[in-house]
Enzyme design. Sequence first.
Site, mmCIF file in Angstrom:
data_model
loop_
_atom_site.group_PDB
_atom_site.id
_atom_site.type_symbol
_atom_site.label_atom_id
_atom_site.label_comp_id
_atom_site.label_asym_id
_atom_site.label_seq_id
_atom_site.Cartn_x
_atom_site.Cartn_y
_atom_site.Cartn_z
ATOM 1 N N ARG B 53 61.952 27.785 8.636
ATOM 2 C CA ARG B 53 60.854 26.853 8.347
ATOM 3 C C ARG B 53 61.328 25.556 7.730
ATOM 4 O O ARG B 53 60.890 24.485 8.135
ATOM 5 C CB ARG B 53 59.849 27.500 7.416
ATOM 6 C CG ARG B 53 59.165 28.640 8.086
ATOM 7 C CD ARG B 53 58.514 29.476 7.033
ATOM 8 N NE ARG B 53 58.210 30.764 7.622
ATOM 9 C CZ ARG B 53 57.108 31.431 7.372
ATOM 10 N NH1 ARG B 53 56.222 30.951 6.520
ATOM 11 N NH2 ARG B 53 56.882 32.577 7.947
ATOM 12 N N THR B 54 62.170 25.676 6.716
ATOM 13 C CA THR B 54 62.648 24.446 6.081
ATOM 14 C C THR B 54 63.371 23.594 7.131
ATOM 15 O O THR B 54 63.201 22.384 7.202
ATOM 16 C CB THR B 54 63.585 24.782 4.902
ATOM 17 O OG1 THR B 54 62.864 25.579 3.982
ATOM 18 C CG2 THR B 54 64.063 23.534 4.201
ATOM 19 N N LYS B 82 85.652 30.741 9.551
ATOM 20 C CA LYS B 82 87.116 30.770 9.591
ATOM 21 C C LYS B 82 87.715 30.341 8.255
ATOM 22 O O LYS B 82 88.920 30.142 8.150
ATOM 23 C CB LYS B 82 87.626 29.865 10.715
ATOM 24 C CG LYS B 82 87.166 30.320 12.093
ATOM 25 C CD LYS B 82 87.508 29.308 13.182
ATOM 26 C CE LYS B 82 86.798 29.645 14.486
ATOM 27 N NZ LYS B 82 86.136 28.473 15.061
ATOM 28 N N ARG B 103 71.567 23.517 3.229
ATOM 29 C CA ARG B 103 71.108 24.780 2.636
ATOM 30 C C ARG B 103 72.346 25.658 2.534
ATOM 31 O O ARG B 103 73.063 25.816 3.516
ATOM 32 C CB ARG B 103 70.050 25.415 3.543
ATOM 33 C CG ARG B 103 69.813 26.926 3.335
ATOM 34 C CD ARG B 103 69.096 27.281 2.055
ATOM 35 N NE ARG B 103 67.761 26.741 2.003
ATOM 36 C CZ ARG B 103 66.647 27.449 2.219
ATOM 37 N NH1 ARG B 103 66.714 28.722 2.499
ATOM 38 N NH2 ARG B 103 65.470 26.870 2.133
ATOM 39 N N HIS B 131 65.537 23.502 -5.151
ATOM 40 C CA HIS B 131 64.998 23.229 -3.812
ATOM 41 C C HIS B 131 64.062 22.032 -3.958
ATOM 42 O O HIS B 131 62.856 22.157 -3.848
ATOM 43 C CB HIS B 131 64.264 24.469 -3.288
ATOM 44 C CG HIS B 131 63.950 24.433 -1.826
ATOM 45 N ND1 HIS B 131 64.259 23.356 -1.021
ATOM 46 C CD2 HIS B 131 63.354 25.340 -1.016
ATOM 47 C CE1 HIS B 131 63.850 23.610 0.219
ATOM 48 N NE2 HIS B 131 63.304 24.812 0.239
#
Lengths: 161, 304
Positions: B53-54, B82, B103, B131
């Site tokens: 959603r974000t 990696k 994020r 956030h």
Amino acid sequence: MTDKELRVSKIRDGTVIDHVTAGQALNVLAILGIDGSGGESVSIGMNVPSDKVGQKDVVKVEGRELSQSEVDVLSLIAPEATINIIRDFDVIEKNRVERTDTVRGILVCPNRNCITNADEPVRTEFEVLDDGVRCAYCDTIIREHDVAEHIDARGAGETAL
Amino acid sequence: MLQDHLISAAHLSRDDIEAVLDHAAAVDADPDLVRDRHAGRVLALCFFEPSTRTKMSFESAMKRLGGETIDMGSVESSSVKKGESLADTVRVIEGYADAMVLRHPSEGSAKLASEFVDVPLVNAGDGAGQHPSQTLLDLYTIRENAGLDDITIGIMGDLKYGRTVHSLAQALTNFDVRQHFISPESLRLPRNVRYDLHEAGAQVREHTDLDEVLPELDVLYVTRIQRERFPEEREYLEVAGEYRIDNEVLSDASDDLTVMHPLPRVDEIAPEVDETKRAKYFEQAHNGVPVRMALLDILLGGNE
Ligand SMILES: [Zn+2]
């Protein structure tokens, strides 16, 4: 020098950290990254009677002067400490530690999920509060009496760069 | 800060917040205002942990500004797997984009990333940290429904790990807001957030029981209590039910109460509440697009 201070032997060249809060001498060594393996000659006085502060610790390190970040962390655990630079048995410089706004390197963030504990090219950074320090990355607060526990004796806080 | 990066709500001043919210309101009222303003520009969506959603909300915002988005695909298939450092990853991606959204599962990752890039970077959630773009849309919704001064807000649920709560509580200290925190003892606000609220001189009280404050509230902000936060299922079951609201629980509340939730919800809010005029959580989610349009527009220097 008073008789009391002579309980700890004199050094020729190096640093005497005096008026360390009683009980903090070993943490001072941890800040300096001294565990004996480097071959430095170190003398420690613990719970030495002091006119000024009742009891104090004294740490004498032969052939070693302190970096600014070491002094910064020192100021958190031993705010009354004086740092005497010794050359040829004489005190050539005497400084009080001063609290700084920020401590870089040296302390490790206790938050395991903090990005500074991942393998990133970054030094730890802690903002100094009245009563402790706070990680500039994740905001975790370390209270003053817990600061010594989070000293990285191996200096990994620095070497990550 | 707003010409630079958006890392933490702690860096947002009242002026910064009002600049974004006012611009969002203008965009909301007339999307043509910013249509195609950022044509040809590219926003990189760097999601080191999934958040559909974000991510979609930023994607939608950038596209409505006329821009494009790129993303790094799933973490499993990327160079991160990696062992590449975050610092290296964002330095490479910086070359592909005019702005970045990050994020990441580790606290402090957005601050770290911002130190390695010159393009504007928005923190879209760093572990249990912050956030702040969610906070801006929360504030927008609060302002639309209750105003942002002289109000009483209750923030309830998992206050310990809830990053949206941490950002929101800090941002609210810029306004004349009485904050009540309602949670199980084990999920109280973390020490650093309480420290900031105290330093800011915020009017704050903590409770374990919603009933103590419900009638006073203008806004009730509910968050999810996650089962996995509890070492034992039994402990979870003991608290979960107490922090669930339905119309009966809300019968003591003001008629004008605004109920919010950052979504997704599980069962903290009974579906019957959705039908009432108190429920604003879907509106809140929709506000994500105009608020993020406004934020990106400002960060990209569009409204100068
Ligand atoms: Zn940290």
